[in-house]
Design a protein around this motif. Sequence first.
Motif, short mmCIF file in Angstrom:
data_model
loop_
_atom_site.label_atom_id
_atom_site.label_comp_id
_atom_site.label_asym_id
_atom_site.label_seq_id
_atom_site.Cartn_x
_atom_site.Cartn_y
_atom_site.Cartn_z
N ARG A 1 56.50 -7.55 18.42
CA ARG A 1 56.29 -7.00 18.38
C ARG A 1 56.83 -6.61 16.36
NH1 ARG A 1 56.47 -5.31 23.56
NH2 ARG A 1 54.20 -3.71 23.78
N GLY A 2 55.70 -5.99 15.58
CA GLY A 2 56.68 -5.82 14.27
C GLY A 2 55.88 -6.47 12.86
N ILE A 3 55.03 -7.42 13.43
CA ILE A 3 53.94 -8.43 12.80
C ILE A 3 52.89 -8.74 13.08
CG2 ILE A 3 54.16 -11.12 12.66
CD1 ILE A 3 56.89 -10.82 11.65
N PHE B 1 52.21 -12.26 21.40
CA PHE B 1 52.06 -11.14 20.03
C PHE B 1 50.34 -9.48 20.34
CE2 PHE B 1 53.41 -14.60 17.52
CZ PHE B 1 54.58 -14.72 16.99
N LYS B 2 51.86 -8.59 20.04
CA LYS B 2 50.81 -7.34 20.71
C LYS B 2 50.29 -6.95 19.82
CE LYS B 2 51.14 -6.13 24.32
NZ LYS B 2 50.45 -6.90 25.98
N ASP B 3 49.44 -5.37 20.62
CA ASP B 3 48.97 -4.83 18.94
C ASP B 3 48.18 -5.08 17.94
OD1 ASP B 3 49.51 -2.84 21.19
OD2 ASP B 3 51.93 -3.07 20.32
N LEU C 1 46.03 -22.23 21.06
CA LEU C 1 46.81 -20.41 19.94
C LEU C 1 45.40 -20.04 20.88
CD1 LEU C 1 47.83 -22.50 18.02
CD2 LEU C 1 48.11 -19.94 16.95
N TYR C 2 45.23 -18.47 21.02
CA TYR C 2 44.79 -17.90 22.45
C TYR C 2 44.38 -16.25 21.31
CZ TYR C 2 45.90 -21.09 26.28
OH TYR C 2 46.14 -21.93 26.75
N HIS C 3 43.48 -15.88 21.67
CA HIS C 3 42.74 -14.60 20.83
C HIS C 3 42.45 -14.38 21.91
CE1 HIS C 3 42.77 -10.57 19.34
NE2 HIS C 3 41.48 -11.14 18.71
N MET C 4 42.15 -12.71 22.87
CA MET C 4 41.12 -12.16 23.49
C MET C 4 40.82 -11.25 22.62
SD MET C 4 39.39 -12.36 26.94
CE MET C 4 40.92 -12.60 27.70
N GLU C 5 38.89 -11.93 22.08
CA GLU C 5 38.51 -10.55 21.37
C GLU C 5 37.33 -9.86 22.54
OE1 GLU C 5 33.91 -11.63 19.56
OE2 GLU C 5 34.82 -11.97 18.36
N SER C 6 37.93 -9.87 23.24
CA SER C 6 36.73 -9.12 24.29
C SER C 6 37.52 -9.29 25.56
CB SER C 6 35.18 -8.33 24.90
OG SER C 6 34.75 -7.74 25.25
N VAL C 7 38.44 -8.29 25.98
CA VAL C 7 39.62 -7.72 26.91
C VAL C 7 38.37 -7.23 28.79
CG1 VAL C 7 41.43 -7.23 28.38
CG2 VAL C 7 41.29 -7.52 25.79
N PRO D 1 43.94 -5.80 25.30
CA PRO D 1 43.67 -5.35 23.62
C PRO D 1 44.96 -5.68 22.69
CG PRO D 1 42.40 -3.44 24.83
CD PRO D 1 43.50 -3.81 25.24
N GLY D 2 44.04 -6.66 21.72
CA GLY D 2 45.43 -6.87 20.29
C GLY D 2 46.04 -8.13 20.39
N ASP D 3 45.83 -8.86 21.90
CA ASP D 3 46.73 -10.11 22.40
C ASP D 3 46.37 -11.06 21.87
OD1 ASP D 3 48.22 -7.84 24.02
OD2 ASP D 3 47.37 -9.11 25.73
#
Length: 269
Positions: A13-15, A41-43, A111-117, A225-227
Motif C-alpha cells: 500500500r502507499g504506491i 498492490f492494493k487499491d 503481471l495481473y490486473h483484475m478489471e472486473s471483479v 477491486p483495484g488489485d
Amino acid sequence: MDITVKKLGCEVRGIDLKFENRSEIIDQIKQEVLKHRILIFKDQGNISGERHVEISKWFGELESTFYKHPRSPHPDVFRVSNDRSEGCTGVGRSGWHIDGTFQPAPFAYSLYHMESVPKEGATLFVPLTELIESLDKKTYELWNQVWMISDRISGCVHPLIYKHPQSRKSVLCFHLGMTTGFIWNYNQPSERNVTEKECQKLFNSIYNSINQENGKFIYTHKWKPGDFIISDNLAVGHFAHSSTQSPRNEVGLRVLHRTTVKGLVPPTK
C-alpha cells in the motif's frame, strides 16, 4: 511503500501505480519481487492497458504470444474472462504451471490486473522452492532426473528442477496441462523417454505434492477491486480456480488482464 507479508508474497500500500515513475521506487519494487515473489498492490483503481504495459516494461521486454482478443485494451495485454465475448475463456485451468514453458526461456514475470471483479474466481499460487524442499529424498531424486517436454509444437525440453537465474534457489519448470512427456537424464548416456505409466506417476507426484496436507503451501488470492499483482513467474506456480469460469449471470463478469515479460535465461542444470 507499506508492505504486509502474507503466507506467500506481500500486500503493498502507499504506491499509486497509475503515476509512479521514481527510479528509486521502481528499483525497490524489483528487489521486493525477487524477495517475496508476489507483490499485491492494493487499491489501484482501474489501470489502463497502456499503463499496464508501461509498468511491465520496468522488468524487461514483453513477450506477447497469446491470442489477441478484440476486447483487449492493448496488443501486449492478454484479456481473459468468464464470457467469451469479453475475453478468452478457460485460461489457466488445464493444470498447475508457470507461464511460458513452451519458450526456450519461460517468462520471467507475469503481471495481473483484475478489471472486473466477480463474486468468485480466485487465483492459486504455490512457492516452488518450499515445495521442492518439502520432498522426501526418493521423490526429490526422481524429479531431479527428469526433463519435461513442453508441447508437440515447440518441442522445448527443460529440466523439471533447476536454479532460479537470480535467486539461485531451486525452482520448477512445469505445466501439468501442456507437458506432453518427460525424458530421463536428458543428454546423458542413460537418456530415455518415460513410459506412459511413468509419466502419469510424475504428474500425480507433482499434483499431490502441491496439495499435500490440505494445500499448506498454497496461497489463494481472492481478488478485490483495484488489485494489481506482480509475480516472479519462475518462482511461483499458479492455477485458476474452477470458479473463474462460473457463468456471468451467477457470479458477475470476470475480466483479468495479464502481461508477461520475456525470459532471458533458459533453464539448465
